[in-house]
Design an enzyme around this catalytic site. Structure first.
Site, PDB file in Angstrom:
ATOM      1  N   ASP A 118       7.420  67.699  98.368  1.00 57.41           N
ATOM      2  CA  ASP A 118       6.600  66.415  99.202  1.00 57.41           C
ATOM      3  C   ASP A 118       5.281  67.435  99.317  1.00 57.41           C
ATOM      4  OD1 ASP A 118       5.750  64.780 100.710  1.00 57.41           O
ATOM      5  OD2 ASP A 118       6.560  65.080 102.646  1.00 57.41           O
TER       6      ASP A 118
ATOM      7  N   ARG B 195      14.902  51.938  99.458  1.00 57.30           N
ATOM      8  CA  ARG B 195      15.161  52.430 100.848  1.00 57.30           C
ATOM      9  C   ARG B 195      15.136  51.029 101.625  1.00 57.30           C
ATOM     10  NH1 ARG B 195      10.004  55.291 102.614  1.00 57.30           N
ATOM     11  NH2 ARG B 195      11.184  55.244 105.106  1.00 57.30           N
TER      12      ARG B 195
ATOM     13  N   GLN C  51      13.604  58.097 105.602  1.00 61.57           N
ATOM     14  CA  GLN C  51      13.259  58.251 104.836  1.00 61.57           C
ATOM     15  C   GLN C  51      14.212  59.416 103.877  1.00 61.57           C
ATOM     16  OE1 GLN C  51      10.141  58.422 102.198  1.00 61.57           O
ATOM     17  NE2 GLN C  51      11.923  58.915 100.747  1.00 61.57           N
TER      18      GLN C  51
ATOM     19  N   HIS D 205      11.258  62.389 109.648  1.00 65.24           N
ATOM     20  CA  HIS D 205      11.625  61.493 108.396  1.00 65.24           C
ATOM     21  C   HIS D 205      12.925  60.456 107.989  1.00 65.24           C
ATOM     22  CE1 HIS D 205       9.826  58.158 106.984  1.00 65.24           C
ATOM     23  NE2 HIS D 205       9.025  58.610 105.493  1.00 65.24           N
TER      24      HIS D 205
ATOM     25  N   ARG E 179       5.519  54.512 113.680  1.00 62.02           N
ATOM     26  CA  ARG E 179       5.325  55.592 113.116  1.00 62.02           C
ATOM     27  C   ARG E 179       4.314  55.925 113.801  1.00 62.02           C
ATOM     28  NH1 ARG E 179       4.084  56.117 106.141  1.00 62.02           N
ATOM     29  NH2 ARG E 179       5.535  56.786 106.276  1.00 62.02           N
TER      30      ARG E 179
ATOM     31  N   CYS F 154       8.949  62.471  98.302  1.00 60.02           N
ATOM     32  CA  CYS F 154       9.308  60.649  99.348  1.00 60.02           C
ATOM     33  C   CYS F 154       8.275  59.632  98.961  1.00 60.02           C
ATOM     34  CB  CYS F 154       9.152  60.487 100.541  1.00 60.02           C
ATOM     35  SG  CYS F 154       7.894  61.914 100.480  1.00 60.02           S
TER      36      CYS F 154
HETATM   37  N1   CP Z   1       7.412  57.494 101.638  1.00 61.66           N
HETATM   38  C1   CP Z   1       7.213  56.699 102.826  1.00 61.66           C
HETATM   39  O1   CP Z   1       7.341  57.438 103.427  1.00 61.66           O
HETATM   40  O2   CP Z   1       6.374  56.447 102.418  1.00 61.66           O
HETATM   41  P1   CP Z   1       5.022  55.523 102.658  1.00 61.66           P
HETATM   42  O3   CP Z   1       4.097  56.092 104.044  1.00 61.66           O
HETATM   43  O4   CP Z   1       3.471  54.684 101.788  1.00 61.66           O
HETATM   44  O5   CP Z   1       5.525  54.869 103.940  1.00 61.66           O
HETATM   45  N1  NVA Z   2       5.475  65.062 104.578  1.00 59.06           N
HETATM   46  C1  NVA Z   2       4.937  63.471 104.716  1.00 59.06           C
HETATM   47  C2  NVA Z   2       4.978  62.506 104.206  1.00 59.06           C
HETATM   48  C3  NVA Z   2       4.688  61.327 103.904  1.00 59.06           C
HETATM   49  C4  NVA Z   2       5.823  59.843 103.592  1.00 59.06           C
HETATM   50  C5  NVA Z   2       3.533  63.310 105.862  1.00 59.06           C
HETATM   51  O1  NVA Z   2       4.177  63.590 107.186  1.00 59.06           O
HETATM   52  O2  NVA Z   2       2.361  62.709 104.894  1.00 59.06           O
END
Ligand code: CP
Ligand code: NVA
Length: 310
Positions: free
Chosen positions: A228, A294, A138, A135, A108, A268
């Site tokens: 989101d 997930r 997801q 993502h 990540r 998400c």
């Molecule tokens: N939806 C998601 O990716 O959650 P986290 O940021 O908690 O991993």
């Molecule tokens: N769009 C959000 C998704 C988090 C899982 C972010 O990048 O913070």
């Protein structure tokens, strides 16, 4: 060996295979406890390293359970605890070490460039666990959830996205809409609609995507409504200004009443102020099932990358 970085780069038949294998494996686990390995123990002895440059709850937990249930093990690293980057060690050397100490890497990151540099230097598969532009784990898992609940192929459903039209989740959703041929309506303020790069990519591909400024138009007749957070983790914007711009895009009971009666609401997570409690906690909201699924889809993605998907 396969990587899982961007939905647009993965053949549709592989994406579908990941979903159908996840469905079968999930069914076979009925009755097992969270940490019990699947009966075939297919990844016994295999090791996943997960590395985070940003916060995570769901992605971290779901990859942990996923590799455990497949029979393997995992370690979670924070990049700021390593010698990487400002502290002097290169991505190339870090990637060499990760490659010789593990079988698969989940990353990540706050930079797509960094993700691609890891890919170039790794000798093991890499999975994108969220980057500024994508993502993918997801969104693939969300397609799994939608088909599980609606018991229909996603290509037969109207999907609506209300909110930031430029963030990582919607970008992967756009790519998925092209791959899986589902109708996608996006409702975002003018300055926050999908950017030129993705629109140029859309021009080259068959598309079934409409972009609206009016959220009511975007949500009309939806089978599934996504939103989101207005402010994503990598957003370097005037936060107060952005939140004000999104005021009329909040998914409230009134707004969602324009969708179909049996609409499902997905997010998400984590959430902010973009959805009312009333919608988030309603019976149409499937966010907890969405989060839990997930694990099942990560398992399939890991198996795909390691060439073990059956
Ligand atoms: N939806 C998601 O990716 O959650 P986290 O940021 O908690 O991993
Ligand atoms: N769009 C959000 C998704 C988090 C899982 C972010 O990048 O913070």
């Amino acid at each position: 060996m396969k990587n899982f970085l961007y939905i647009r780069d993965i053949p549709l038949r592989d994406l579908k295979k990941i979903i159908s294998a996840a469905r079968k494996r999930k069914k076979k686990r009925e009755g097992l406890s969270l940490l019990d390995p699947d009966k075939d123990n297919i990844l016994k002895g295999k090791f996943l390293i997960q590395m985070f440059e940003k916060s995570s709850l769901r992605t971290r937990l779901s990859f942990y359970l996923a590799i455990k249930q497949l029979g393997g093990g995992t370690l979670t690293l924070r990049s700021d605890e390593l010698h990487l980057s400002k502290k002097g060690e290169s991505i190339g050397d870090t990637a060499k070490i990760i490659s010789s100490f593990s079988d698969i890497f989940m990353f990540r990151t706050d930079s797509d460039k960094k993700m691609l540099e890891f890919k170039k230097n790794l000798k093991i598969p890499i999975i994108n666990g969220l980057s500024p532009s994508s993502h993918p784990t997801q969104v693939l898992s969300d397609i799994f959830t939608i088909e599980e609940i609606k018991k229909k192929n996603i290509s037969k459903l109207n999907i609506s996205w209300i909110g930031d039209g430029k963030n990582n989740v919607v970008s992967s959703l756009i790519e998925a809409s092209v791959k899986f041929s589902f109708k996608l309506n996006i409702g975002s303020p003018k300055n926050h609609q999908p950017g030129k790069k993705i629109l140029d990519w859309l021009k080259k591909n068959k598309k079934n995507i409409s972009i609206y400024k009016d959220p009511k138009k975007a949500i009309k007749n939806a089978d599934v409504v996504f939103t989101d957070k207005v402010i994503s983790m990598n957003d370097k914007v005037n936060k107060i200004k952005k939140i004000v711009e999104f005021k009329s895009y909040k998914v409230t009971k009134k707004l969602i009443s324009y969708a179909k009666k049996d609409v499902i609401f997905l997010h998400c997570l984590p959430r902010g102020t973009e959805v009312s409690d009333e919608v988030f906690l309603s019976k149409n909201s499937k966010v907890w099932q969405q989060a839990k699924n997930r694990v099942d889809v990560q398992k399939s993605i890991i198996l795909y990358c390691l060439g073990k998907l059956r």
